[in-house]
Scaffold this motif. Structure first.
Motif, PDB file in Angstrom:
ATOM      1  N   MET A   1       9.307  79.609 118.816  1.00 40.31           N
ATOM      2  CA  MET A   1      10.633  80.175 118.310  1.00 40.31           C
ATOM      3  C   MET A   1      10.438  80.747 116.815  1.00 40.31           C
ATOM      4  O   MET A   1      10.821  81.976 116.639  1.00 40.31           O
ATOM      5  N   LYS A   2       9.396  80.246 116.110  1.00 37.64           N
ATOM      6  CA  LYS A   2       9.349  80.798 114.552  1.00 37.64           C
ATOM      7  C   LYS A   2       8.280  82.168 115.064  1.00 37.64           C
ATOM      8  O   LYS A   2       8.871  83.132 114.359  1.00 37.64           O
ATOM      9  N   ASN A   3       7.539  82.412 116.023  1.00 45.59           N
ATOM     10  CA  ASN A   3       6.847  83.556 116.314  1.00 45.59           C
ATOM     11  C   ASN A   3       8.009  84.651 116.642  1.00 45.59           C
ATOM     12  O   ASN A   3       7.971  85.800 116.333  1.00 45.59           O
ATOM     13  N   ARG A   4       9.006  84.356 117.556  1.00 44.99           N
ATOM     14  CA  ARG A   4      10.065  85.398 118.040  1.00 44.99           C
ATOM     15  C   ARG A   4      10.895  85.672 116.734  1.00 44.99           C
ATOM     16  O   ARG A   4      11.338  87.009 116.355  1.00 44.99           O
ATOM     17  N   PHE A   5      11.133  84.764 115.689  1.00 46.19           N
ATOM     18  CA  PHE A   5      11.898  85.127 114.713  1.00 46.19           C
ATOM     19  C   PHE A   5      11.121  86.009 113.768  1.00 46.19           C
ATOM     20  O   PHE A   5      11.518  87.036 113.207  1.00 46.19           O
ATOM     21  N   SER A   6       9.726  85.607 113.639  1.00 49.45           N
ATOM     22  CA  SER A   6       9.108  86.709 112.873  1.00 49.45           C
ATOM     23  C   SER A   6       9.095  87.956 113.488  1.00 49.45           C
ATOM     24  O   SER A   6       8.888  88.983 112.685  1.00 49.45           O
ATOM     25  N   GLN A   7       9.104  88.284 114.848  1.00 48.87           N
ATOM     26  CA  GLN A   7       9.143  89.610 115.450  1.00 48.87           C
ATOM     27  C   GLN A   7      10.401  90.320 115.089  1.00 48.87           C
ATOM     28  O   GLN A   7      10.218  91.492 114.927  1.00 48.87           O
ATOM     29  N   ILE A   8      11.457  89.393 114.996  1.00 50.39           N
ATOM     30  CA  ILE A   8      12.834  90.056 114.744  1.00 50.39           C
ATOM     31  C   ILE A   8      12.677  90.886 113.302  1.00 50.39           C
ATOM     32  O   ILE A   8      13.256  91.651 113.074  1.00 50.39           O
ATOM     33  N   LEU A   9      12.160  89.853 112.583  1.00 53.45           N
ATOM     34  CA  LEU A   9      12.093  90.279 111.102  1.00 53.45           C
ATOM     35  C   LEU A   9      10.911  91.135 110.760  1.00 53.45           C
ATOM     36  O   LEU A   9      11.149  92.106 109.551  1.00 53.45           O
ATOM     37  N   SER A  10      10.015  91.408 111.539  1.00 54.75           N
ATOM     38  CA  SER A  10       8.867  92.177 111.262  1.00 54.75           C
ATOM     39  C   SER A  10       9.430  93.679 110.988  1.00 54.75           C
ATOM     40  O   SER A  10      10.331  94.272 111.518  1.00 54.75           O
ATOM     41  N   THR A  11       8.594  94.330 110.323  1.00 56.65           N
ATOM     42  CA  THR A  11       9.021  95.922 109.926  1.00 56.65           C
ATOM     43  C   THR A  11       8.270  96.564 109.125  1.00 56.65           C
ATOM     44  O   THR A  11       6.977  95.962 108.848  1.00 56.65           O
ATOM     45  N   HIS A  12       8.077  97.749 109.011  1.00 59.69           N
ATOM     46  CA  HIS A  12       6.875  98.634 108.546  1.00 59.69           C
ATOM     47  C   HIS A  12       7.368  98.534 107.203  1.00 59.69           C
ATOM     48  O   HIS A  12       8.571  98.575 106.539  1.00 59.69           O
ATOM     49  N   SER A  13       6.572  99.020 106.186  1.00 63.04           N
ATOM     50  CA  SER A  13       6.581  99.289 104.861  1.00 63.04           C
ATOM     51  C   SER A  13       7.088 100.443 104.366  1.00 63.04           C
ATOM     52  O   SER A  13       7.122 100.783 103.221  1.00 63.04           O
ATOM     53  N   ASP A  14       7.246 101.326 105.328  1.00 66.17           N
ATOM     54  CA  ASP A  14       7.845 102.831 104.999  1.00 66.17           C
ATOM     55  C   ASP A  14       9.236 102.900 104.539  1.00 66.17           C
ATOM     56  O   ASP A  14      10.084 101.999 105.048  1.00 66.17           O
ATOM     57  N   TRP A  15       9.321 103.313 103.199  1.00 64.99           N
ATOM     58  CA  TRP A  15      10.800 103.377 102.817  1.00 64.99           C
ATOM     59  C   TRP A  15      11.867 104.261 103.549  1.00 64.99           C
ATOM     60  O   TRP A  15      13.046 104.245 103.357  1.00 64.99           O
ATOM     61  N   SER A  16      11.236 105.160 104.503  1.00 62.78           N
ATOM     62  CA  SER A  16      12.186 106.099 105.140  1.00 62.78           C
ATOM     63  C   SER A  16      13.063 105.365 106.185  1.00 62.78           C
ATOM     64  O   SER A  16      14.146 105.678 106.473  1.00 62.78           O
ATOM     65  N   PHE A  17      12.514 104.134 106.610  1.00 59.43           N
ATOM     66  CA  PHE A  17      13.325 103.287 107.640  1.00 59.43           C
ATOM     67  C   PHE A  17      14.580 102.794 106.718  1.00 59.43           C
ATOM     68  O   PHE A  17      15.410 102.524 107.213  1.00 59.43           O
ATOM     69  N   ALA A  18      14.412 102.412 105.320  1.00 60.13           N
ATOM     70  CA  ALA A  18      15.226 101.908 104.354  1.00 60.13           C
ATOM     71  C   ALA A  18      16.574 102.916 104.373  1.00 60.13           C
ATOM     72  O   ALA A  18      17.703 102.371 104.592  1.00 60.13           O
ATOM     73  N   ILE A  19      15.944 104.255 104.190  1.00 56.57           N
ATOM     74  CA  ILE A  19      17.030 105.202 104.223  1.00 56.57           C
ATOM     75  C   ILE A  19      18.052 105.340 105.367  1.00 56.57           C
ATOM     76  O   ILE A  19      19.270 105.454 105.255  1.00 56.57           O
ATOM     77  N   ILE A  20      17.450 105.449 106.568  1.00 54.74           N
ATOM     78  CA  ILE A  20      18.273 105.146 107.743  1.00 54.74           C
ATOM     79  C   ILE A  20      19.092 103.791 107.834  1.00 54.74           C
ATOM     80  O   ILE A  20      20.261 103.903 108.012  1.00 54.74           O
ATOM     81  N   ARG A  21      18.432 102.882 107.448  1.00 55.72           N
ATOM     82  CA  ARG A  21      19.428 101.595 107.417  1.00 55.72           C
ATOM     83  C   ARG A  21      20.421 101.599 106.400  1.00 55.72           C
ATOM     84  O   ARG A  21      21.658 101.097 107.000  1.00 55.72           O
ATOM     85  N   TRP A  22      20.242 102.133 105.146  1.00 58.94           N
ATOM     86  CA  TRP A  22      21.201 102.245 104.293  1.00 58.94           C
ATOM     87  C   TRP A  22      22.372 103.176 104.801  1.00 58.94           C
ATOM     88  O   TRP A  22      23.434 102.663 104.734  1.00 58.94           O
ATOM     89  N   THR A  23      22.178 104.141 105.324  1.00 56.93           N
ATOM     90  CA  THR A  23      23.055 105.102 105.596  1.00 56.93           C
ATOM     91  C   THR A  23      23.794 104.631 106.938  1.00 56.93           C
ATOM     92  O   THR A  23      25.144 104.584 106.871  1.00 56.93           O
ATOM     93  N   LEU A  24      23.108 103.929 107.839  1.00 53.44           N
ATOM     94  CA  LEU A  24      24.076 103.441 109.004  1.00 53.44           C
ATOM     95  C   LEU A  24      24.691 102.373 108.333  1.00 53.44           C
ATOM     96  O   LEU A  24      26.050 102.247 108.929  1.00 53.44           O
TER      97      LEU A  24
END
Length: 153
Positions: free
Chosen positions: A1-24
């Motif tokens: 279960m912990k591994n699945r939760f970690s997969q859901i939380l995992s993300t890249h360190s690229d800040w461009s994904f943050a721009i998409i997330r903030w806008t959405l």
């Protein structure tokens, strides 16, 4: 279960994904606030529940779920907590909106106030593209997901 939760939380360190997330997050929150609070031209929760049931036979429970996702879920997406999950739920809402309401009006929004009384689905496609990026790559840097998964380092 912990591994699945970690997969859901995992993300890249690229800040461009943050721009998409903030806008959405901001755009979807605005739609949710119209439904929840009746601001920015919205009618509020009770009107939305009644109208959706009358117009499209949407059970009130589903309308409340949509309002929750578009308001609270959008705020959590904005701060980047469970970004993939909230983006996925927003994607489901967009697909259902297209199939239930917008597809019959065609591709384009009704920018020029044509006689038709509905809007096309071009906006929904843009949202779905943003959703896919977040679901595939995560919320990016400056998200709680990033902080949680990288705090050990």
């Amino acid at each position: 279960m912990k591994n699945r939760f970690s997969q859901i939380l995992s993300t890249h360190s690229d800040w461009s994904f943050a721009i998409i997330r903030w806008t959405l997050g901001v755009v979807i929150f605005a739609h949710g606030a119209q439904k929840l609070l009746g601001i920015w031209g919205g009618h509020g929760m009770s009107w939305t529940v009644e109208a959706w049931e009358q117009w499209w036979n949407v059970p009130s429970l589903f309308t409340y779920i949509v309002i929750f996702i578009e308001s609270i879920g959008a705020l959590l997406l904005f701060i980047g907590f469970l970004s993939r999950l909230w983006a996925f739920f927003i994607g489901i809402i967009m697909v259902v909106a297209v199939l239930l309401v917008h597809f019959r009006w065609g591709f384009f929004m009704n920018w020029y106030m044509q006689p038709q009384s509905g809007e096309g689905f071009e906006y929904h496609l843009l949202v779905l593209a943003m959703v896919l990026v977040i679901v595939m790559k995560g919320g990016g840097k400056f998200s709680l997901d990033y902080y949680i998964t990288n705090r050990k380092n």
